[in-house]
Design a protein around this motif. Structure first.
Motif, PDB file in Angstrom:
ATOM      1  N   VAL A  94       0.863  -1.175   0.000  1.00 46.14           N
ATOM      2  CA  VAL A  94       0.000   0.000   0.000  1.00 46.14           C
ATOM      3  C   VAL A  94       0.906   1.235   0.000  1.00 46.14           C
ATOM      4  N   GLY A  95       2.037   1.115  -0.717  1.00 46.82           N
ATOM      5  CA  GLY A  95       2.992   2.209  -0.685  1.00 46.82           C
ATOM      6  C   GLY A  95       3.664   2.554  -1.991  1.00 46.82           C
ATOM      7  N   CYS A  96       3.628   1.672  -2.993  1.00 50.78           N
ATOM      8  CA  CYS A  96       4.340   1.939  -4.239  1.00 50.78           C
ATOM      9  C   CYS A  96       3.656   3.068  -5.012  1.00 50.78           C
ATOM     10  N   PRO A  97       4.411   4.112  -5.444  1.00 50.03           N
ATOM     11  CA  PRO A  97       3.793   5.266  -6.089  1.00 50.03           C
ATOM     12  C   PRO A  97       3.848   5.268  -7.614  1.00 50.03           C
ATOM     13  N   SER A  98       4.271   4.184  -8.245  1.00 46.96           N
ATOM     14  CA  SER A  98       4.470   4.231  -9.692  1.00 46.96           C
ATOM     15  C   SER A  98       3.151   4.362 -10.447  1.00 46.96           C
ATOM     16  N   ASP A  99       3.253   4.885 -11.672  1.00 48.17           N
ATOM     17  CA  ASP A  99       2.066   5.052 -12.521  1.00 48.17           C
ATOM     18  C   ASP A  99       1.380   3.717 -12.781  1.00 48.17           C
ATOM     19  N   ARG A 100       2.178   2.662 -12.917  1.00 51.45           N
ATOM     20  CA  ARG A 100       1.609   1.353 -13.242  1.00 51.45           C
ATOM     21  C   ARG A 100       0.688   0.856 -12.143  1.00 51.45           C
ATOM     22  N   VAL A 101       1.117   1.037 -10.889  1.00 45.30           N
ATOM     23  CA  VAL A 101       0.264   0.536  -9.818  1.00 45.30           C
ATOM     24  C   VAL A 101      -0.963   1.423  -9.622  1.00 45.30           C
ATOM     25  N   GLN A 102      -0.825   2.713  -9.931  1.00 46.16           N
ATOM     26  CA  GLN A 102      -1.991   3.592  -9.825  1.00 46.16           C
ATOM     27  C   GLN A 102      -3.068   3.175 -10.824  1.00 46.16           C
ATOM     28  N   SER A 103      -2.645   2.868 -12.049  1.00 45.29           N
ATOM     29  CA  SER A 103      -3.618   2.470 -13.062  1.00 45.29           C
ATOM     30  C   SER A 103      -4.258   1.138 -12.717  1.00 45.29           C
ATOM     31  N   GLY A 104      -3.545   0.316 -11.921  1.00 43.40           N
ATOM     32  CA  GLY A 104      -4.091  -0.976 -11.527  1.00 43.40           C
ATOM     33  C   GLY A 104      -4.826  -0.941 -10.207  1.00 43.40           C
ATOM     34  N   ARG A 105      -4.975   0.248  -9.626  1.00 40.53           N
ATOM     35  CA  ARG A 105      -5.679   0.442  -8.361  1.00 40.53           C
ATOM     36  C   ARG A 105      -5.052  -0.376  -7.234  1.00 40.53           C
ATOM     37  N   PHE A 106      -3.744  -0.273  -7.122  1.00 38.48           N
ATOM     38  CA  PHE A 106      -3.072  -0.832  -5.957  1.00 38.48           C
ATOM     39  C   PHE A 106      -1.828  -0.014  -5.681  1.00 38.48           C
ATOM     40  N   GLY A 107      -1.107  -0.375  -4.618  1.00 40.01           N
ATOM     41  CA  GLY A 107       0.016   0.438  -4.204  1.00 40.01           C
ATOM     42  C   GLY A 107      -0.447   1.609  -3.358  1.00 40.01           C
ATOM     43  N   ALA A 108       0.280   2.740  -3.451  1.00 35.89           N
ATOM     44  CA  ALA A 108       0.034   3.880  -2.574  1.00 35.89           C
ATOM     45  C   ALA A 108      -1.356   4.488  -2.728  1.00 35.89           C
ATOM     46  N   CYS A 109      -1.957   4.367  -3.905  1.00 34.07           N
ATOM     47  CA  CYS A 109      -3.286   4.951  -4.081  1.00 34.07           C
ATOM     48  C   CYS A 109      -4.315   4.321  -3.141  1.00 34.07           C
ATOM     49  N   ARG A 169       7.062   8.554   4.871  1.00 33.74           N
ATOM     50  CA  ARG A 169       7.033   9.656   3.919  1.00 33.74           C
ATOM     51  C   ARG A 169       5.736   9.584   3.124  1.00 33.74           C
ATOM     52  N   LYS A 170       5.126  10.726   2.864  1.00 33.23           N
ATOM     53  CA  LYS A 170       3.967  10.737   1.972  1.00 33.23           C
ATOM     54  C   LYS A 170       4.399  10.376   0.556  1.00 33.23           C
ATOM     55  N   ALA A 171       3.485   9.855  -0.227  1.00 31.59           N
ATOM     56  CA  ALA A 171       3.720   9.614  -1.650  1.00 31.59           C
ATOM     57  C   ALA A 171       2.943  10.658  -2.447  1.00 31.59           C
ATOM     58  N   TRP A 172       3.627  11.282  -3.376  1.00 32.74           N
ATOM     59  CA  TRP A 172       2.956  12.229  -4.276  1.00 32.74           C
ATOM     60  C   TRP A 172       2.719  11.516  -5.601  1.00 32.74           C
ATOM     61  N   LEU A 173       1.466  11.224  -5.862  1.00 34.40           N
ATOM     62  CA  LEU A 173       1.112  10.461  -7.058  1.00 34.40           C
ATOM     63  C   LEU A 173       0.983  11.347  -8.282  1.00 34.40           C
ATOM     64  N   LYS A 174       0.938  12.649  -8.070  1.00 32.48           N
ATOM     65  CA  LYS A 174       0.817  13.592  -9.179  1.00 32.48           C
ATOM     66  C   LYS A 174       2.031  14.501  -9.184  1.00 32.48           C
ATOM     67  N   GLY A 175       2.812  14.429 -10.259  1.00 39.50           N
ATOM     68  CA  GLY A 175       3.909  15.370 -10.424  1.00 39.50           C
ATOM     69  C   GLY A 175       5.275  14.895  -9.986  1.00 39.50           C
ATOM     70  N   LEU A 176       5.352  13.768  -9.283  1.00 39.85           N
ATOM     71  CA  LEU A 176       6.650  13.241  -8.874  1.00 39.85           C
ATOM     72  C   LEU A 176       6.826  11.827  -9.412  1.00 39.85           C
ATOM     73  N   SER A 177       8.043  11.520  -9.826  1.00 43.05           N
ATOM     74  CA  SER A 177       8.358  10.170 -10.292  1.00 43.05           C
ATOM     75  C   SER A 177       8.561   9.252  -9.095  1.00 43.05           C
ATOM     76  N   PRO A 178       8.537   7.920  -9.303  1.00 43.91           N
ATOM     77  CA  PRO A 178       8.845   7.004  -8.201  1.00 43.91           C
ATOM     78  C   PRO A 178      10.201   7.293  -7.572  1.00 43.91           C
ATOM     79  N   LYS A 179      11.195   7.670  -8.395  1.00 48.84           N
ATOM     80  CA  LYS A 179      12.526   7.999  -7.861  1.00 48.84           C
ATOM     81  C   LYS A 179      12.448   9.214  -6.952  1.00 48.84           C
ATOM     82  N   ASN A 181       9.913  10.205  -5.353  1.00 54.08           N
ATOM     83  CA  ASN A 181       9.126   9.847  -4.170  1.00 54.08           C
ATOM     84  C   ASN A 181       9.951   9.170  -3.089  1.00 54.08           C
ATOM     85  N   ARG A 182      11.198   8.808  -3.405  1.00 57.87           N
ATOM     86  CA  ARG A 182      12.074   8.244  -2.378  1.00 57.87           C
ATOM     87  C   ARG A 182      12.733   9.329  -1.538  1.00 57.87           C
ATOM     88  N   ASP A 183      12.680  10.581  -2.008  1.00 58.48           N
ATOM     89  CA  ASP A 183      13.360  11.671  -1.305  1.00 58.48           C
ATOM     90  C   ASP A 183      12.477  12.869  -0.995  1.00 58.48           C
TER      91      ASP A 183
END
Length: 336
Positions: A94-109, A169-179, A181-183
């Motif tokens: 429930v933490g991965c911020p990548s575009d792929r997991v967002q489109s699949g409705r899992f991870g940080a979303c 750390r919060k995840a920013w799903l809009k405007g930040l890359s997964p990389k 989002n690590r910092d």
């Protein structure tokens, strides 16, 4: 059964990094650390090549399977398959911020859907007898972490989950890359400490920005466990002191040289099965980080380990280069 609590120290699930070869290397350095798989989607587990996705060596436990998904029934089936493969824990991402997991409705979303996470975890818990855990962020986008983190944890705890890994750390799903989002944004360790203080019956493991065992020991004054990510990969040698320093085991630290010798039989077995040498040695590149000969070690493994047919002798040459560099340094010190 180990006399230690594996969650006290774990190596994070890292896409393209924490595969079965990497975990076999890390196991040579620590007997007690909890090792995580890469995230695998529940659909891939149910419909894909299970041996390729889930297979691991018998001496690799304790090891956890991290699943990605949001369909309770499919996650339950994938969890059951994972348990049958011998995993000691099933963890929901429930933490991965990548575009792929967002489109699949899992991870940080899924931080936005605590009730759905709870439903997924209830299904997983019913399907398996091993621990079912959650790895989450403290929030996403414009959420208030004080609200989003506690809402997610409390919903899952009501479903029977008692262990959480929190990337502070919060995840920013809009405007930040997964990389990025690590910092970005800043870490909030104090919020995770507060979660442990206010939910003392839960097992809370902290993750994010931890770089060495001194930091691990400092965090353990506030939480139940610490998860190490990139440093465990890029500077794997530090894992050799984990059993003594973190678990209190009465053992000598494992040196980088000893780890290589322990890993070589695994390499030999997998080479005989047709696995490419570079697939295994790429995880060793940072093993001698900061030591004389580290550059030669990396160069030999990356250049000579890539051609088809490269064998264990490449590792031996790289190891000899490190020994030679260390001996040269000792000779200079002796002359001084």
């Amino acid at each position: 059964m180990l006399p230690f609590q594996p969650h006290r120290f774990s190596v994070a699930p890292m896409m393209d990094w924490s595969d079965r070869h990497c975990r076999s290397l890390h196991r040579t350095l620590s007997r007690h650390a909890l090792l995580y798989s890469e995230m695998v989607t529940s659909g891939a587990v149910v419909h894909g090549d299970r041996e390729k996705l889930l297979g691991f060596e018998a001496d690799q436990n304790p090891v956890a399977l991290q699943l990605g998904g949001s369909d309770p029934a499919e996650l339950a089936l994938a969890a059951r398959i994972g348990e049958d493969f011998g995993y000691d824990e099933i963890n929901l991402n429930v933490g991965c911020p990548s575009d792929r997991v967002q489109s699949g409705r899992f991870g940080a979303c899924l931080m936005r859907e605590p009730n759905l996470v709870a439903e997924c975890m209830a299904a997983i818990r019913q399907a398996v007898s091993v621990p079912a855990t959650v790895k989450c962020r403290i929030g996403v986008d414009d959420q208030e972490p004080e609200e989003s983190l506690f809402a997610l944890v409390d919903a899952s705890a009501a479903a029977g989950v008692d262990s959480f890994v929190v990337h502070a750390r919060k995840a920013w799903l809009k405007g930040l890359s997964p990389k990025e989002n690590r910092d970005i944004p800043p870490l909030d360790y104090e919020l995770v400490y507060r979660l442990k203080r206010e939910r003392p019956n839960l097992t809370i493991v902290i993750n994010g920005g931890v770089t060495d065992l001194d930091a691990v020991e400092a965090h353990l004054a506030h939480v139940d466990g610490v998860m190490l990510g990139r440093s465990a990969y890029h500077e794997a040698g530090l894992l050799g002191a984990v059993d003594r320093r973190v678990f209190g085991a009465a053992v000598a630290d494992v040196s980088e040289f000893e780890a290589v010798e322990r890993y070589k039989p695994y390499i030999a077995r997998r080479l005989a099965e047709g696995v490419h040498l570079a697939a295994m040695t790429r995880h060793m590149l940072g093993l001698f980080h900061g030591l004389p000969g580290a550059r030669a070690w990396r160069r030999i493994l990356t250049v000579e380990g890539v051609p088809a047919g490269a064998g264990i002798e490449v590792v031996d040459r790289a190891l000899a280069a490190v020994r030679q560099a260390l001996e040269a340094r000792e000779a200079r010190f002796a002359e001084a």
